[in-house]
Design an enzyme around this catalytic site. Structure first.
Site, PDB file in Angstrom:
ATOM      1  N   LYS A   1       0.855  -1.186   0.000  1.00 50.84           N
ATOM      2  CA  LYS A   1       0.000   0.000   0.000  1.00 50.84           C
ATOM      3  C   LYS A   1       0.892   1.237   0.000  1.00 50.84           C
ATOM      4  CE  LYS A   1      -2.584   3.291   2.288  1.00 50.84           C
ATOM      5  NZ  LYS A   1      -2.008   4.326   1.387  1.00 50.84           N
TER       6      LYS A   1
ATOM      7  N   GLU B   1       8.769  15.874  15.841  1.00 50.06           N
ATOM      8  CA  GLU B   1       9.222  15.827  14.449  1.00 50.06           C
ATOM      9  C   GLU B   1       8.437  16.847  13.614  1.00 50.06           C
ATOM     10  OE1 GLU B   1       8.108  12.311  12.142  1.00 50.06           O
ATOM     11  OE2 GLU B   1      10.176  12.192  11.470  1.00 50.06           O
TER      12      GLU B   1
ATOM     13  N   GLY C   1       6.287   4.931   8.629  1.00 49.87           N
ATOM     14  CA  GLY C   1       5.438   6.118   8.675  1.00 49.87           C
ATOM     15  C   GLY C   1       5.460   6.727  10.068  1.00 49.87           C
ATOM     16  N   SER C   2       4.375   7.384  10.410  1.00 49.93           N
ATOM     17  CA  SER C   2       4.345   8.132  11.672  1.00 49.93           C
ATOM     18  C   SER C   2       4.044   7.223  12.868  1.00 49.93           C
ATOM     19  CB  SER C   2       3.259   9.202  11.580  1.00 49.93           C
ATOM     20  OG  SER C   2       1.999   8.575  11.395  1.00 49.93           O
TER      21      SER C   2
ATOM     22  N   CYS D   1      13.268  10.747   7.336  1.00 47.86           N
ATOM     23  CA  CYS D   1      13.069  10.255   8.706  1.00 47.86           C
ATOM     24  C   CYS D   1      14.321  10.461   9.549  1.00 47.86           C
ATOM     25  CB  CYS D   1      12.663   8.797   8.688  1.00 47.86           C
ATOM     26  SG  CYS D   1      13.828   7.744   7.822  1.00 47.86           S
TER      27      CYS D   1
ATOM     28  N   GLY E   1       1.518   4.035  13.419  1.00 48.03           N
ATOM     29  CA  GLY E   1       2.116   2.803  13.949  1.00 48.03           C
ATOM     30  C   GLY E   1       1.293   2.262  15.117  1.00 48.03           C
TER      31      GLY E   1
ATOM     32  N   ARG F   1       1.917   7.840  15.168  1.00 47.27           N
ATOM     33  CA  ARG F   1       0.460   7.790  15.387  1.00 47.27           C
ATOM     34  C   ARG F   1      -0.145   6.599  14.642  1.00 47.27           C
ATOM     35  NH1 ARG F   1      -4.187   8.898  12.914  1.00 47.27           N
ATOM     36  NH2 ARG F   1      -3.182   9.521  10.965  1.00 47.27           N
TER      37      ARG F   1
ATOM     38  N   GLU G   1       8.732   1.170  11.360  1.00 43.30           N
ATOM     39  CA  GLU G   1       9.825   2.142  11.197  1.00 43.30           C
ATOM     40  C   GLU G   1       9.172   3.509  11.292  1.00 43.30           C
ATOM     41  OE1 GLU G   1      13.063   1.315  10.668  1.00 43.30           O
ATOM     42  OE2 GLU G   1      12.712  -0.825  10.516  1.00 43.30           O
TER      43      GLU G   1
END
Ligand code: NAD
Length: 494
Positions: A188, A398, A241-242, A299, A246, A244, A264
């Site tokens: 995705k 971040e 990704g973020s 990142c 995750g 949140r 990650e």
């Protein structure tokens, strides 16, 4: 890559795109689409299908079926390897079109995209293809009465959910090791960076990958990503990704089949410059590259500069000089140093982070505003915030944009303590000529990668691992293969 070649393909018509399920281009079962807006000029230039839960179910079923029939996992290793190597060759031959397409979609400057996107995908796929027939099982040191063999087996269906900043690189970090060991995959892409990955997967089929082994479902995270993480038939979820998202993925995994999740996540990486740095000019160049390439949407970006007080004024001046001539703009110009911000929402968030930082006492030394608004695109000036307090929001959170915060320190112990004082642990850098100090800092900073006298560039041979809230599991290196296999014991009475 030449400017004339880039210009030749930069306005190529891109027809409405399809998802790839069971080797076939498909519309969404809802027939709905998402506009693809280029961050270069804010204009819609094609569409991708808005995937649904039913599309996810079809893709997962296709992956499962290909796994069970063994078309890929039971293929002789040499044949599997040949297909992956051919895939890498086809990507290499397609570098120009693939890279320009990706840049139109996600906004990364072309010089960086050539190396870090197509280039990285090629290297990654070749690396794991070559590993296929070089990883052995183990024989355990048992008593003579038994033979204990440790076998590595593919797990089944891997779902890979990736972000928009480096779709090909991060996509390849997940696809190549998963496929190399024999799994089937549903990918995705991010809704604002799907095009180059669709093209990459199309090339995989051209290289001979059997149908159903690698599927792509495009669409939004709250529908497609949610359905993948909640699926009862996905064995592994590999996510970048973020934090949140995750967390949402872990919740879905717990509520469904307890699938294995590798996350990650984000970072707030410290870049520590001591007054005894080998070469302050080189440290300044590395600091600028470490935060402003890809407009800070990296990142591992060195977003927190920690600099020894005795050298701070001089070093900050060097940074200011460089920012004054830094070229942010059209990512399809080869002399551009930083391209666009991926989407309008992210641009707004970056602006808000800077406003909050200033309201909390930071001093705005450079940037802090949008650029090139007349183009309709999404650009933000390289920004330096001085006097950033360790308790302030911009020190801890971040930004994911071209924003460097600067904080002074007086000794090594304070530097290490400041370096570790966020919830993240992804990357760091230390600039010093003192070898002992460099080693002490490498040991004391809790981060997956600590650069010494450089920023960025670790290649595919070494892992990228998040510590603390930067995640778990390693992308890259042979260690990444472990994520995508089950260990099985054969215990044989002799
Ligand atoms: P994001 O978390 O918003 O989105 C990442 C992916 O998750 C996208 O494909 C998105 O569609 C999908 N998603 C969104 N909601 C979802 C849900 N409810 N369930 C499942 N999937 C969902 O992140 P982003 O804004 O695309 O990327 C930026 C973030 O990625 C930053 O935090 C950055 O640090 C991080 N990142 C980490 C690494 C690393 O290696 N650690 C590398 C690159 C980016």
């Amino acid at each position: 890559m030449l400017q004339t070649d880039i210009d030749r393909v930069r306005t190529a018509d891109i027809p409405p795109q399809g998802m790839i399920i069971n080797g076939q281009w498909q519309a969404s079962r809802s027939e709905e689409v998402l506009d693809v807006i280029s961050p270069i000029d804010g204009r819609t230039f094609t569409t991708i299908p808005r995937g649904t839960k039913a599309d996810v179910e079809a893709a997962v079923a296709s992956a499962r079926q290909s796994f069970e029939t063994g078309a890929w996992r039971n293929m002789p290793l040499m044949a599997r390897k040949a297909i992956l190597l051919k895939w890498a060759d086809l990507i290499e031959a397609d570098t120009l079109a693939l890279t320009v397409l990706g840049v139109r979609d996600n906004g990364t400057e072309i010089g960086m995209a050539e190396k870090a996107e197509a280039g990285s995908a090629i290297r990654t796929i070749r690396y794991y293809a070559e590993a296929i027939d070089k990883i052995y099982g183990e024989v355990a040191p048992t008593a003579d009465s038994h033979l204990g063999m440790i076998l590595r087996e593919p797990v089944g269906v891997v779902a890979a959910i990736v972000p928009w900043n480096f779709p090909l690189m991060i996509g390849a970090w997940k696809l190549a090791p998963s496929l190399a060991v024999g799994n089937s995959v549903v990918l995705k892409p991010a809704e604002t960076a799907s095009l180059s990955l669709l093209r990459l997967v199309h090339l995989a089929h051209e290289a001979g990958l059997p149908e159903g082994v690698l599927n792509v479902v495009t669409g939004t995270g709250d529908v497609v990503g949610d359905a993948l993480s909640a699926s009862m038939d996905v064995d592994i979820l590999a996510f970048t990704g973020s934090g949140r998202v995750g967390g949402l993925i872990l919740q879905n995994a717990g509520r469904s089949n307890c699938k294995r999740c590798y996350l990650e996540l984000g970072g707030k990486s410290p870049n520590v410059v001591f007054a005894d740095a080998l070469d302050m000019e080189q440290a300044a160049d590395a600091t600028i590259g470490g935060i402003f390439r890809n407009a800070g949407q990296v990142c591992v970006a060195g977003s927190r500069l920690l600099v020894e007080e005795s050298a701070k004024a001089e070093f900050v001046e060097m940074l200011n000089d460089r920012v004054a001539t830094f070229r942010t703009g059209d990512p399809l110009r080869i002399d551009t140093q930083a391209g666009a911000i991926n989407n309008a929402g992210q641009l707004e968030q970056i602006e808000q982070h800077v406003e909050t930082a200033v309201s909390q006492g930071a001093e705005l030394l450079a940037g802090g505003h949008r650029l090139h608004q007349e183009t309709g695109g999404f650009y933000f000036a390289p920004t330096i915030l001085d006097q950033v307090a360790p308790e302030s929001s911009v020190f801890r959170n971040e930004v994911f944009g071209p924003v460097l915060s600067v904080t002074g320190f007086s000794d090594e112990m304070e530097a290490a303590s400041l370096a570790n004082s966020t919830d993240y642990g992804l990357a760091a850098a230390v600039f010093t000529r003192d070898l002992g100090r460099a080693h002490r800092m490498v040991r004391s900073i809790k981060a997956g990668v600590v650069h010494v006298n450089c920023y960025g560039g670790p290649d595919i041979t070494v892992p990228l691992t998040g510590m603390k809230q930067s995640g778990n599991g390693s992308d890259k290196s042979l260690h990444a293969l472990d994520k995508f296999v089950d260990l099985k014991t054969a215990w044989i009475a002799l």
